[in-house]
Design a protein around this motif. Structure first.
Motif, PDB file in Angstrom:
ATOM      1  N   CYS A   1      39.964  60.182  49.939  1.00  0.00           N
ATOM      2  CA  CYS A   1      40.159  59.329  51.123  1.00  0.00           C
ATOM      3  C   CYS A   1      40.661  57.941  50.711  1.00  0.00           C
ATOM      4  N   TYR A   2      40.074  57.409  49.639  1.00  0.00           N
ATOM      5  CA  TYR A   2      40.523  56.100  49.152  1.00  0.00           C
ATOM      6  C   TYR A   2      41.965  56.167  48.647  1.00  0.00           C
ATOM      7  N   ASP A   3      42.298  57.246  47.931  1.00  0.00           N
ATOM      8  CA  ASP A   3      43.658  57.397  47.393  1.00  0.00           C
ATOM      9  C   ASP A   3      44.695  57.355  48.501  1.00  0.00           C
ATOM     10  N   VAL A   4      44.417  58.035  49.617  1.00  0.00           N
ATOM     11  CA  VAL A   4      45.382  58.106  50.717  1.00  0.00           C
ATOM     12  C   VAL A   4      45.578  56.742  51.365  1.00  0.00           C
ATOM     13  N   ARG A   5      44.556  55.915  51.379  1.00  0.00           N
ATOM     14  CA  ARG A   5      44.624  54.631  52.079  1.00  0.00           C
ATOM     15  C   ARG A   5      45.101  53.483  51.189  1.00  0.00           C
ATOM     16  N   GLN A   6      44.924  53.599  49.864  1.00  0.00           N
ATOM     17  CA  GLN A   6      45.331  52.500  48.978  1.00  0.00           C
ATOM     18  C   GLN A   6      46.852  52.377  48.955  1.00  0.00           C
ATOM     19  N   THR A   7      47.365  51.209  48.531  1.00  0.00           N
ATOM     20  CA  THR A   7      48.811  50.931  48.619  1.00  0.00           C
ATOM     21  C   THR A   7      49.463  50.645  47.276  1.00  0.00           C
ATOM     22  N   ARG A   8      48.722  50.724  46.189  1.00  0.00           N
ATOM     23  CA  ARG A   8      49.276  50.346  44.884  1.00  0.00           C
ATOM     24  C   ARG A   8      49.963  51.497  44.169  1.00  0.00           C
TER      25      ARG A   8
ATOM     26  N   PRO B   1      43.485  69.911  47.331  1.00  0.00           N
ATOM     27  CA  PRO B   1      42.273  69.577  46.576  1.00  0.00           C
ATOM     28  C   PRO B   1      41.311  68.700  47.371  1.00  0.00           C
ATOM     29  N   MET B   2      41.865  67.753  48.113  1.00  0.00           N
ATOM     30  CA  MET B   2      41.015  66.866  48.911  1.00  0.00           C
ATOM     31  C   MET B   2      40.313  67.635  50.027  1.00  0.00           C
ATOM     32  N   ILE B   3      41.058  68.526  50.698  1.00  0.00           N
ATOM     33  CA  ILE B   3      40.478  69.319  51.782  1.00  0.00           C
ATOM     34  C   ILE B   3      39.407  70.257  51.259  1.00  0.00           C
ATOM     35  N   VAL B   4      39.681  70.905  50.126  1.00  0.00           N
ATOM     36  CA  VAL B   4      38.713  71.828  49.534  1.00  0.00           C
ATOM     37  C   VAL B   4      37.437  71.090  49.151  1.00  0.00           C
ATOM     38  N   CYS B   5      37.580  69.915  48.556  1.00  0.00           N
ATOM     39  CA  CYS B   5      36.397  69.139  48.161  1.00  0.00           C
ATOM     40  C   CYS B   5      35.567  68.756  49.384  1.00  0.00           C
ATOM     41  N   GLY B   6      36.248  68.384  50.484  1.00  0.00           N
ATOM     42  CA  GLY B   6      35.519  68.044  51.707  1.00  0.00           C
ATOM     43  C   GLY B   6      34.770  69.235  52.261  1.00  0.00           C
TER      44      GLY B   6
ATOM     45  N   GLY C   1      17.457  73.414  47.178  1.00  0.00           N
ATOM     46  CA  GLY C   1      17.629  72.073  46.627  1.00  0.00           C
ATOM     47  C   GLY C   1      18.724  71.959  45.599  1.00  0.00           C
ATOM     48  N   ILE C   2      19.106  73.103  44.987  1.00  0.00           N
ATOM     49  CA  ILE C   2      20.140  73.068  43.962  1.00  0.00           C
ATOM     50  C   ILE C   2      21.488  72.623  44.505  1.00  0.00           C
ATOM     51  N   PHE C   3      21.666  72.690  45.821  1.00  0.00           N
ATOM     52  CA  PHE C   3      22.949  72.313  46.407  1.00  0.00           C
ATOM     53  C   PHE C   3      23.165  70.801  46.444  1.00  0.00           C
ATOM     54  N   TRP C   4      22.154  70.023  46.041  1.00  0.00           N
ATOM     55  CA  TRP C   4      22.368  68.576  45.963  1.00  0.00           C
ATOM     56  C   TRP C   4      23.442  68.211  44.934  1.00  0.00           C
ATOM     57  N   LEU C   5      23.480  68.934  43.817  1.00  0.00           N
ATOM     58  CA  LEU C   5      24.461  68.612  42.776  1.00  0.00           C
ATOM     59  C   LEU C   5      25.892  68.841  43.264  1.00  0.00           C
ATOM     60  N   PRO C   6      26.223  70.010  43.860  1.00  0.00           N
ATOM     61  CA  PRO C   6      27.577  70.176  44.403  1.00  0.00           C
ATOM     62  C   PRO C   6      27.898  69.155  45.483  1.00  0.00           C
ATOM     63  N   LEU C   7      26.884  68.799  46.278  1.00  0.00           N
ATOM     64  CA  LEU C   7      27.116  67.811  47.332  1.00  0.00           C
ATOM     65  C   LEU C   7      27.563  66.474  46.738  1.00  0.00           C
ATOM     66  N   VAL C   8      26.864  66.057  45.698  1.00  0.00           N
ATOM     67  CA  VAL C   8      27.211  64.778  45.064  1.00  0.00           C
ATOM     68  C   VAL C   8      28.605  64.845  44.442  1.00  0.00           C
ATOM     69  N   ILE C   9      28.900  65.925  43.723  1.00  0.00           N
ATOM     70  CA  ILE C   9      30.183  66.037  43.021  1.00  0.00           C
ATOM     71  C   ILE C   9      31.347  66.111  44.005  1.00  0.00           C
ATOM     72  N   PHE C  10      31.261  67.098  44.942  1.00  0.00           N
ATOM     73  CA  PHE C  10      32.395  67.288  45.850  1.00  0.00           C
ATOM     74  C   PHE C  10      32.490  66.172  46.880  1.00  0.00           C
ATOM     75  N   GLY C  11      31.339  65.629  47.253  1.00  0.00           N
ATOM     76  CA  GLY C  11      31.367  64.500  48.182  1.00  0.00           C
ATOM     77  C   GLY C  11      32.042  63.287  47.564  1.00  0.00           C
ATOM     78  N   ALA C  12      31.723  63.026  46.280  1.00  0.00           N
ATOM     79  CA  ALA C  12      32.348  61.896  45.589  1.00  0.00           C
ATOM     80  C   ALA C  12      33.862  62.102  45.456  1.00  0.00           C
ATOM     81  N   LEU C  13      34.273  63.324  45.109  1.00  0.00           N
ATOM     82  CA  LEU C  13      35.708  63.601  44.984  1.00  0.00           C
ATOM     83  C   LEU C  13      36.417  63.440  46.318  1.00  0.00           C
ATOM     84  N   PHE C  14      35.772  63.877  47.397  1.00  0.00           N
ATOM     85  CA  PHE C  14      36.377  63.734  48.725  1.00  0.00           C
ATOM     86  C   PHE C  14      36.552  62.256  49.087  1.00  0.00           C
ATOM     87  N   LEU C  15      35.556  61.451  48.781  1.00  0.00           N
ATOM     88  CA  LEU C  15      35.658  60.016  49.053  1.00  0.00           C
ATOM     89  C   LEU C  15      36.768  59.373  48.211  1.00  0.00           C
ATOM     90  N   VAL C  16      36.901  59.827  46.958  1.00  0.00           N
ATOM     91  CA  VAL C  16      38.003  59.334  46.114  1.00  0.00           C
ATOM     92  C   VAL C  16      39.332  59.671  46.757  1.00  0.00           C
TER      93      VAL C  16
END
Length: 538
Positions: free
Chosen positions: A47-54, A11-16, A30-45
């Motif tokens: 990345c954070y999930d993999v690095r967090q330790t809790r 899921p993370m790779i696909v979102c990236g 211009g319509i591709f801005w919405l997918p960029l925001v959605i999938f970009g945000a999920l990809f960043l999430v």
């Protein structure tokens, strides 16, 4: 890396990848801005999930792991609305809640097509009926509370609102409950949070509960203030005084209200400062021995102008209650009433071990208190109240049969004002404005509407009790006895209530008569001058 290990990150790779594709498509569409925001945000999430330790789940399953926490957070709602059967008790069944909702709204509460109860299973209970049922005119069943030393006895309904403090419940909830009590002619226990302006606004009869924090009648050091008590106890709206020794949901446990949660209204009701934590000790400072408890009862009765004074407890060490009885005999001071709270009682918040594994359930606690007083020859001087999951006419009839004179209910009346059993009482985010101090949330609870429902629920429950009492061939619910109660100890094996919960003979403890339930052995170990045992037994 194994293919299954790679799939965890799919899921993370696909979102990236989708975010990159969207980025490349930006200059043209211009319509591709919405997918960029959605999938970009999920990809960043991810990345954070993999690095967090809790959270190990999120490190192994970035993005998708959040589904687990989402489903876990709404599990109670999924169970309550989609999975739970009508008879599942967690802690009240849908059938029980629906009964309260229907009666509070004056909606038909009849059941079509027969019972859904498993009548041949162990634990099933029922009331025996008569071939000569009685017609009872009034459903306004009352009991007079006040012993020989009480000069202002109270004529109480046999079904009242149990202890719930302002602070635990919202201002609108308290006012709706008390206004409903006024409309229906029954009493409202304040809880240990004392008498608030919202109790007074309703004008209903009050039972003032005095806990170990002595809220509303305390000095600045938390000790009892007799002058303040006398001033407030003589208010005509206050009908009885109840000393809280312990409560069913968390017996033997104190409490602390952080300063950040103390509003001006709470400070006013409890007579506490707003800039420091408010502590409720686990035990009282005004007395420490059984004799001192009796003397405190007399003090409160005198200061209140002769109003009924009693105490509430969840039974723990049975010998300690015997100590109280011996102190009553020695001093000649008896409470006007005792309220037995079962460990199945509710609270806004309690440690899990206390709620699940500490204290005696109502049936056993009530039976013990009733028979211990009979054994000491004091039962005719002291009324007994009972509280813990009592919401139907059968609950009341059964409780009266086991020795109570009247019953209290907290959560039953909470349902009447809109509680949906969300079990979010401790979060300050009650979805219906009952158990919250959030001003915006409690606006959803309209006092006038809910007060009427409180009165309706009480009236319709009393009418149902009237019909059940008449069907049993009796003319008043107080005449229910253990032999009117039948139960199954084992599947398909029934037993009469008097065999399981018999009334012990009057004065048997004073006569030193042996019994098979251990009353006399505890009586021998009890002492009036201390709650500690004569030996190491309990």
């Amino acid at each position: 890396m194994h293919s299954r290990d790679v799939s965890r990150f799919t899921p993370m790779i696909v979102c990236g990848a989708l975010a990159l594709l969207s980025l490349f498509g930006v200059p043209f569409h211009g319509i591709f801005w919405l997918p960029l925001v959605i999938f970009g945000a999920l990809f960043l999430v991810g990345c954070y999930d993999v690095r967090q330790t809790r959270h190990a789940v999120l490190r192994n399953y970035p993005i998708m792991g959040h589904m687990r926490y989402l489903l876990e957070s709404i599990r109670p709602e999924i169970r309550q609305y989609l999975i739970e059967a009508d008879q599942d008790e967690e802690p009240f069944s849908r059938e029980e809640r629906s009964l309260v909702y229907q009666r509070s709204k004056n909606v038909e509460d009849a059941r079509p097509f027969g019972t859904k109860q498993r009548v041949y299973d162990s634990g099933y209970q029922w009331i025996t009926h008569s071939v000569q049922p009685r017609h009872i005119q009034s459903h306004d069943f009352r009991v007079t509370i006040g012993g020989p030393d009480c000069t202002q006895p109270y004529s109480s309904s046999i079904y009242n609102i149990s202890a719930m403090s302002f602070g635990a419940l919202s201002a609108n909830a308290i006012q709706a409950l008390n206004t409903g009590a006024k409309l229906g002619g029954f009493a409202h226990d304040t809880g240990e949070g004392s008498i608030s302006r919202y109790h007074r606004a309703g004008g209903g009869d009050l039972i003032w509960e005095i806990g170990s924090g002595y809220f509303g009648c305390r000095n600045h050091d938390g000790s009892f203030n007799p002058e303040t008590f006398a001033q407030r106890a003589q208010d005509p709206q206050v009908k009885m005084i109840e000393i809280k020794l312990s409560q069913g949901a968390k017996p033997g446990h104190g409490g602390m209200l952080p300063a950040a949660k103390i509003s001006p209204e709470i400070a006013e009701a409890r007579d506490i400062p707003m800039d420091q934590d408010c502590v409720s000790p686990a035990s009282h400072s005004a007395f420490s021995t059984p004799i001192e408890l009796c003397e405190f009862i007399k003090t409160l009765r005198d200061l209140s102008g002769g109003k009924p004074v009693g105490f509430k407890l969840c039974v723990g060490h049975r010998r300690e209650f015997m100590c109280m009885i011996k102190a009553m005999i020695e001093t000649g001071i008896t409470p006007d009433f005792i309220v037995v709270d079962g460990k199945e009682g509710g609270t806004g918040a309690a440690p899990l071990e206390f709620a699940n594994r500490l204290g005696m359930p109502l049936v056993e606690g009530l039976t013990f208190v009733h028979n211990a007083l009979r054994g000491a020859g004091l039962r005719d001087k002291i009324r007994i109240g009972a509280s813990a999951k009592i919401i139907s006419s059968f609950d009341i009839a059964r409780t009266l049969a086991l020795g109570a004179d009247w019953c209290n209910s907290a959560r039953g009346f909470m349902f009447a004002i809109g509680c949906i059993q969300a079990q979010a009482c401790h979060t300050n985010r009650c979805p219906v404005g009952v158990a919250t101090q959030d001003a915006r949330r409690q606006k959803a609870l309209v006092v006038e509407d809910k007060a009427t429902r409180v009165a309706n629920f009480h009236r319709n429950t009393m009418k149902a009790l009237k019909e059940m009492t008449g069907a049993a061939g009796l003319d008043h619910p107080s005449k229910f006895l253990p032999h009117h109660l039948m139960m199954r100890e084992k599947d398909r094996q029934m037993v009469v209530g008097s065999e399981v919960y018999p009334y012990m003979p009057e004065g048997f403890l004073l006569r030193e008569e042996e019994d098979k339930f251990g009353y006399l052995s505890r009586w021998h170990r009890a002492r009036s001058d201390s709650f500690f045992p004569i030996d190491d037994g309990v």
